[in-house]
Enzyme design. Structure first.
Site, PDB file in Angstrom:
ATOM      1  CG  ASN A  13      -1.719   0.710   1.712  1.00 13.27           C
ATOM      2  OD1 ASN A  13      -1.988   1.759   0.318  1.00 13.27           O
ATOM      3  ND2 ASN A  13      -2.249   1.600   2.562  1.00 13.27           N
ATOM      4  CD1 TRP A  14       3.818   0.863  -2.854  1.00 13.75           C
ATOM      5  CD2 TRP A  14       3.426   1.620  -4.278  1.00 13.75           C
ATOM      6  NE1 TRP A  14       4.617  -0.092  -3.394  1.00 13.75           N
ATOM      7  CE2 TRP A  14       3.889   0.556  -4.500  1.00 13.75           C
ATOM      8  CE3 TRP A  14       3.071   2.643  -5.723  1.00 13.75           C
ATOM      9  CZ2 TRP A  14       4.889  -0.234  -5.862  1.00 13.75           C
ATOM     10  CZ3 TRP A  14       3.340   2.233  -7.214  1.00 13.75           C
ATOM     11  CH2 TRP A  14       4.729   0.565  -7.594  1.00 13.75           C
ATOM     12  CE  LYS A  15      -0.269   3.622   4.869  1.00 14.35           C
ATOM     13  NZ  LYS A  15       0.135   3.163   6.152  1.00 14.35           N
ATOM     14  CG  HIS A  99      -5.806   1.763   5.023  1.00 12.82           C
ATOM     15  ND1 HIS A  99      -5.432   2.298   6.170  1.00 12.82           N
ATOM     16  CD2 HIS A  99      -4.867   0.523   4.881  1.00 12.82           C
ATOM     17  CE1 HIS A  99      -4.060   2.315   6.518  1.00 12.82           C
ATOM     18  NE2 HIS A  99      -3.546   1.531   5.691  1.00 12.82           N
ATOM     19  CD  GLU A 101      -2.835   5.397   6.879  1.00 15.14           C
ATOM     20  OE1 GLU A 101      -2.526   5.527   5.385  1.00 15.14           O
ATOM     21  OE2 GLU A 101      -2.521   4.687   7.573  1.00 15.14           O
ATOM     22  CD  GLU A 171      -3.148  -2.566   6.912  1.00 16.23           C
ATOM     23  OE1 GLU A 171      -1.562  -2.661   6.803  1.00 16.23           O
ATOM     24  OE2 GLU A 171      -4.031  -1.976   6.776  1.00 16.23           O
ATOM     25  N   GLY A 177       3.816   2.539  10.825  1.00 14.08           N
ATOM     26  CA  GLY A 177       4.332   3.096  10.327  1.00 14.08           C
ATOM     27  C   GLY A 177       4.374   4.038  11.745  1.00 14.08           C
ATOM     28  CB  SER A 217       5.783  -2.028  11.761  1.00 16.06           C
ATOM     29  OG  SER A 217       4.861  -0.987  12.683  1.00 16.06           O
ATOM     30  N   GLY A 238       2.933  -1.169   4.454  1.00 19.64           N
ATOM     31  CA  GLY A 238       3.104  -0.469   3.655  1.00 19.64           C
ATOM     32  C   GLY A 238       4.520   0.849   3.552  1.00 19.64           C
ATOM     33  N   GLY A 239       4.983   1.428   4.700  1.00 18.31           N
ATOM     34  CA  GLY A 239       6.295   1.906   4.699  1.00 18.31           C
ATOM     35  C   GLY A 239       7.071   0.541   3.383  1.00 18.31           C
TER      36      GLY A 239
HETATM   37  P1  13P Z   1       2.954   0.307   8.031  1.00 18.25           P
HETATM   38  O1  13P Z   1       3.538  -1.297   6.965  1.00 18.25           O
HETATM   39  O2  13P Z   1       3.653   1.557   7.054  1.00 18.25           O
HETATM   40  O3  13P Z   1       2.847  -0.077   9.483  1.00 18.25           O
HETATM   41  O4  13P Z   1       1.810   0.386   6.984  1.00 18.25           O
HETATM   42  C1  13P Z   1       1.025  -0.639   7.641  1.00 18.25           C
HETATM   43  C2  13P Z   1      -0.138  -0.224   6.374  1.00 18.25           C
HETATM   44  O5  13P Z   1      -1.226   0.758   6.718  1.00 18.25           O
HETATM   45  C3  13P Z   1      -0.720  -0.944   5.662  1.00 18.25           C
HETATM   46  O6  13P Z   1      -2.181  -0.795   4.932  1.00 18.25           O
END
Ligand code: 13P
Length: 256
Positions: A13-15, A99, A101, A171, A177, A217, A238-239
């Site tokens: 997920n590149w957000k 998600h 967020e 999640e 994050g 994470s 994510g990251g």
């Molecule tokens: P991180 O891997 O950066 O914690 O993000 C997880 C995420 O929200 C994937 O959708």
């Protein structure tokens, strides 16, 4: 059926990160490492403005490409939103729904979730429906209650026959994050609870085929351990999905 009878699903997920050329570079690199894609499913969820270009580069490979959100109507006065049919039109084949967020920063309520999921399925998009508790909810012993409520909302229009096209992502909000990953015990407990809930809701066959993946994470050095948990069928990253040198080792978690 063992959990490995469900194809591992590794998703990035590149957000709201990367620029156009970095997105395309990432897709080229991932594509080059995927092989025939028979042993695992890999998808990237790119910023929607780049999706048409990303799908064009991914074409001809098993790499899936998805949007990070949709609205559940097909058209109309919904400024700033995207319809499922629009994602399909530019070649995306999947979408994230709910998600954390979206839920927490943009206040998306549970009531939208079932409609979004059904809309994605109706338009032949493969939804990943995200659930997870906040740290306050976990500390207040409300994890199960919160996740069951989120499942109830997202599964509103889901039928047993959708189970092979539908994925749930657990999640925990406190692990996103933050560098803090759920322990394998914590993740195993919630994943087991989710599968039991699905079994009660849709029956045994659906519960055995529906994938439940973990996010929060995920890094190259914890991917293998997380994937060793029986009810974890994949990872939502994510990251660490923003760079090839961290995402490729996660995709190839069992080769390390
Ligand atoms: P991180 O891997 O950066 O914690 O993000 C997880 C995420 O929200 C994937 O959708």
């Amino acid at each position: 059926m063992t959990h490995r009878a469900r194809k591992p699903y590794i998703a990035g997920n590149w957000k709201m990160n990367l620029d156009r050329s970095k997105c395309l570079d990432m897709v080229k690199t991932i594509k080059g490492r995927l092989g025939d894609g028979n042993d695992r499913e890999v998808g990237v969820f790119a910023p929607s403005i780049y999706l048409a270009d990303v799908t064009a580069v991914a074409q001809g490979s098993p790499l899936g490409v998805g949007g990070q959100n949709i609205w559940y109507e097909d058209s109309g006065a919904f400024t700033g939103e995207l319809a499922a049919r629009m994602l399909r039109e530019i070649g995306a084949d999947r979408v994230l729904i709910g998600h954390s967020e979206r839920r927490h920063l943009f206040h998306e309520p549970d009531e939208w979730m079932g409609r979004k999921v059904r809309c994605a399925l109706n338009h032949d998009l493969l939804p990943i429906y995200c659930v997870g508790e906040t740290i306050e909810e976990r500390r207040g012993n409300r994890t199960e209650r919160v996740i069951k409520r989120q499942l109830e909302a997202g599964f509103e229009g889901v039928r047993a026959e959708d189970s092979h096209r539908f994925t749930v992502a657990y999640e925990p909000v406190w692990a996103i994050g933050t560098g803090e990953t759920a322990t394998t015990e914590q993740a195993a407990h919630v994943h087991k609870m989710i599968r039991k809930w699905i079994l009660q809701r849709l029956g045994d066959e659906a519960a055995q085929s529906l994938r439940v993946i973990y996010g929060g994470s995920v890094k190259p050095d914890n991917a293998k351990e997380l994937m060793s948990v029986e009810d974890i069928d994949g990872l939502l990253v994510g990251g660490a999905s923003l760079q090839a040198d961290t995402f490729i080792p996660i995709i190839e978690y069992d080769a390390r």
